[in-house]
Write an enzyme that holds these catalytic residues in place. Structure first.
Site, PDB file in Angstrom:
ATOM      1  N   ASP A 301      -7.609   0.543   4.646  1.00 18.45           N
ATOM      2  CA  ASP A 301      -5.952  -0.045   4.035  1.00 18.45           C
ATOM      3  C   ASP A 301      -4.543   1.376   3.264  1.00 18.45           C
ATOM      4  O   ASP A 301      -5.592   2.455   3.044  1.00 18.45           O
ATOM      5  CB  ASP A 301      -6.156  -1.039   2.691  1.00 18.45           C
ATOM      6  CG  ASP A 301      -4.915  -1.690   1.749  1.00 18.45           C
ATOM      7  OD1 ASP A 301      -4.449  -1.939   3.084  1.00 18.45           O
ATOM      8  OD2 ASP A 301      -4.775  -0.812   1.158  1.00 18.45           O
ATOM      9  N   GLU A 354      -3.870   1.349   8.440  1.00 14.79           N
ATOM     10  CA  GLU A 354      -2.551   1.232   8.418  1.00 14.79           C
ATOM     11  C   GLU A 354      -2.256   2.389   7.606  1.00 14.79           C
ATOM     12  O   GLU A 354      -1.831   2.959   6.285  1.00 14.79           O
ATOM     13  CB  GLU A 354      -2.751   0.401   6.694  1.00 14.79           C
ATOM     14  CG  GLU A 354      -1.177  -0.757   6.995  1.00 14.79           C
ATOM     15  CD  GLU A 354      -0.976  -0.965   5.316  1.00 14.79           C
ATOM     16  OE1 GLU A 354      -0.640  -1.515   5.097  1.00 14.79           O
ATOM     17  OE2 GLU A 354      -1.771  -0.319   4.118  1.00 14.79           O
TER      18      GLU A 354
END
Length: 639
Positions: A301, A354
């Site tokens: 993330d 990401e």
């Protein structure tokens, strides 16, 4: 037992399995504890068995300079809660901390760790033997992103890991997805963070059950032929007192300078990636989930927030690197070490970044200067495509470049095309409600979008609810609108998606060369007047291509000529306007004959009926032209 080699690797930042050495381990009827707290004056274990008395079970510092405190208790029992009482050498600081390497936690709002072991009898040997093929860059990959607590709530209660396993596997297989991606199930104190404010980097959240219950979920999905990816958050951590923040009365895991150690966007702390012990902690966490839970990959993330020192900061609020630049050199080095460790130990798994900027070589090997990820989310494709689809079809002709621009850079990285949870929360509207027009047109637009997405190069990711076009925005306190899922138009969307996933699996052209320009060829990218695009997807070795044609207006277009590279019968593989999917039923009666003269610089052409707001796909076959198609065209019933 910690060895000199362990301590060397720990300090160097390359130890990848510290969870075997630190934390609490249950051995021969005793609980053995080890915790890193180099600036503590005293450390003790407090827990259920000793009345949380800090005098009962003191730990002793190792005689070396590692800063690790150790001890054991024969009174402690498996399942009992515990914390570390830390008394710092500095400023009289004293706090009760959860175990950074704890593998099980109390159910929130309680926040202690639990003495536990990770024994489990796995039944997924067949999956593990073949997952290198399932996770390969040339494999069909279609990911169903899931928030475990809000997928389905029978009787208003969150499902546990074991209960979720059976229902989820049935649904994922019915939709045809190849993988599930779990939003973080690492332990987190605030449920509303969706798991992205992690305190337990080695603990599966106890909200849904025990560690073995999560293992059962992964095991069951594997036995049903479904891969499992975990969202993992090394970019920041919350400031809750029981967590990593200010662990031993000093900024141990985070930077001391708030310009480096505090995240202004998320009010959280940023790891000090340049500290070897912190790097070893995070790399060990990543390997832990792959080692112990048989996970097939990690989606990392907020990588962009790690790479840029000025991320979410104004001038004067950040500290340049040693060369005066804004790149976080320590974070870059950490990410490279992380990916090297994962692919060295588990080469049949995936790491997915990401990363929302144009940082170069995110999914390229570290040996060539890349970050070493296996894949990267294509945020540019997502933003441009949704922006185009939200426009009234009358004006799409002026914005066709938003759809075609992604092919300028489509092969610079190994891209995943994401329509994730971030696009359907906080006033952003659900996917179907982003679409213009009445209810029928909204669903037609979404079917067309999925057709384009599944035809476009790149792996696929869709957040739960998108498979049937949920109209409400996602809310973590509720569940998906399963009653709506059963309504004809919404169930039709799910059937269309299932067919796209079937084609993704069975047509090599749609997955083998996702990351190579050899797998893509434009037919027509500039028909803005009609808002139509067409392209070929091609497999390796000269096999049969798949033609994808999209009409983004509500007008059906009859006798629309599309150039193709060969004559013969082209079978219609997919038509998002099919009546079975809730469409109007315009189409091509199962296929078309490619005839000379050609078009678009190709030797042959197909005369197609393009349904309104629809994507159609065709494939050349050796089969004879069906008699019914000849008869219907002769009767003027070509649509």
């Amino acid at each position: 037992m910690l060895t000199d080699q362990d301590l060397y690797l720990f300090g160097e930042g390359t130890h990848s399995r510290l969870y075997e050495k630190l934390g609490c381990h249950w051995h021969n009827g005793a609980a053995e504890f080890a915790v890193w707290a180099p600036n503590a004056r005293a450390v003790s274990v407090i827990g259920d068995w000793n009345g949380w008395n800090p005098e009962a079970d003191p730990l002793q510092p190792r005689p070396d300079s590692s800063g690790i405190w150790e001890g054991r208790s024969t009174q402690a029992q498996r399942g009992q809660a515990y914390k570390y009482r830390i008394e710092s050498q500095h400023q009289g600081y004293r706090a009760d901390k959860a175990d950074p390497y704890g593998i099980y936690a109390e159910v929130a709002p309680a926040n202690g760790s639990r003495i536990w072991s990770l024994d489990y009898d796995w039944g997924d040997a067949d999956w593990m033997a073949q997952r290198a093929r399932r996770n390969a860059l040339d494999a069909p990959v279609s990911i169903y992103e899931l928030h475990a607590g809000s997928w389905k709530r029978p009787d208003g209660q969150m499902m546990g890991y074991r209960e979720l396993a059976h229902a989820l596997a049935d649904h994922v297989l019915a939709c045809g997805f190849t993988h599930v991606e779990l939003m973080p199930v690492t332990e987190h104190p605030f449920y509303g963070s969706w798991g992205y404010q992690t305190t337990g980097y080695f603990a599966a959240t106890s909200r849904y059950g025990s560690p073995q219950d999560l293992m059962f979920l992964v095991d069951h999905l594997h036995q049903r032929g479904i891969g499992v990816i975990l969202d993992w958050v090394p970019s920041h951590f919350p400031t809750d007192e029981h967590g990593l923040q200010y662990f031993d009365g000093t900024h141990l895991y985070e930077h001391a300078d708030p310009r480096q150690g505090f995240h202004p966007e998320w009010n959280s702390s940023i790891f000090n990636y340049g500290r070897g012990e912190v790097s070893s902690f995070l790399i060990s966490s990543a390997l832990f989930w792959l080692d112990k839970y048989h996970l097939d990959g990690l989606r990392v993330d907020a990588v962009a927030s790690m790479l840029y020192l000025d991320y979410a900061r104004r001038d004067g609020e950040w500290v340049p690197n040693r060369y005066g630049g804004r790149e976080n050199l320590e974070a870059i080095h950490f990410l490279q070490k992380l990916n090297e460790a994962v692919y060295r130990e588990h080469p049949d798994t995936l790491t997915i970044a990401e990363e929302s900027t144009a940082w170069p070589r995110v999914s390229r090997p570290t040996s060539t200067g890349g970050l070493g990820f296996g894949m990267k989310w294509n945020m540019g494709w997502m933003h441009d495509t949704l922006s185009f689809m939200q426009k009234d079809p009358l004006y799409r002709q002026y914005h066709l470049g938003q759809l075609t621009f992604s092919l300028v850079y489509a092969f610079n990285e190994n891209f995943v095309l994401p329509l994730s949870h971030d696009e359907v929360v906080y006033g952003k509207k659900s996917l179907v409600e982003k679409m213009p027009g009445d209810a029928w047109q909204q669903l037609a637009n979404l079917r067309a979008l999925y057709g384009l997405m599944w035809g476009h190069p790149g792996k696929k990711l869709l957040f739960m609810g998108g498979e049937f076009g949920q109209r409400r925005e996602w809310a973590h306190e509720g569940q998906l609108d399963w009653e709506q899922a059963a309504q004809p138009g919404h169930e039709g969307l799910r059937r269309a998606l299932a067919q796209l996933n079937h084609l993704l699996r069975t047509e090599p052209a749609l997955h083998e060369l996702d990351f190579s320009p050899e797998g893509f060829e434009w037919i027509e990218a500039n028909d803005a007047a009609n808002s139509v695009i067409s392209f070929l997807r091609k497999p390796r070795g000269g096999g049969a291509p798949v033609l994808v044609v999209c009409n983004f207006t509500p007008l059906p277009r009859e006798d629309y000529r599309v150039g193709v590279p060969q004559g013969g019968w082209w079978q219609e593989l997919f038509n998002s306007d099919a009546a079975d999917y809730g469409g109007a039923g315009w189409g091509n009666w199962g296929g078309r004959e490619a005839e000379a003269p050609g078009a678009h610089g190709r030797s042959h052409a197909l005369r197609l009926t393009l349904p309104p707001l629809a994507t159609v796909m065709f494939k050349p076959t050796q089969a004879e032209r069906p008699a019914f198609a000849t008869r219907l065209e002769g009767d003027g019933l070509g649509h």
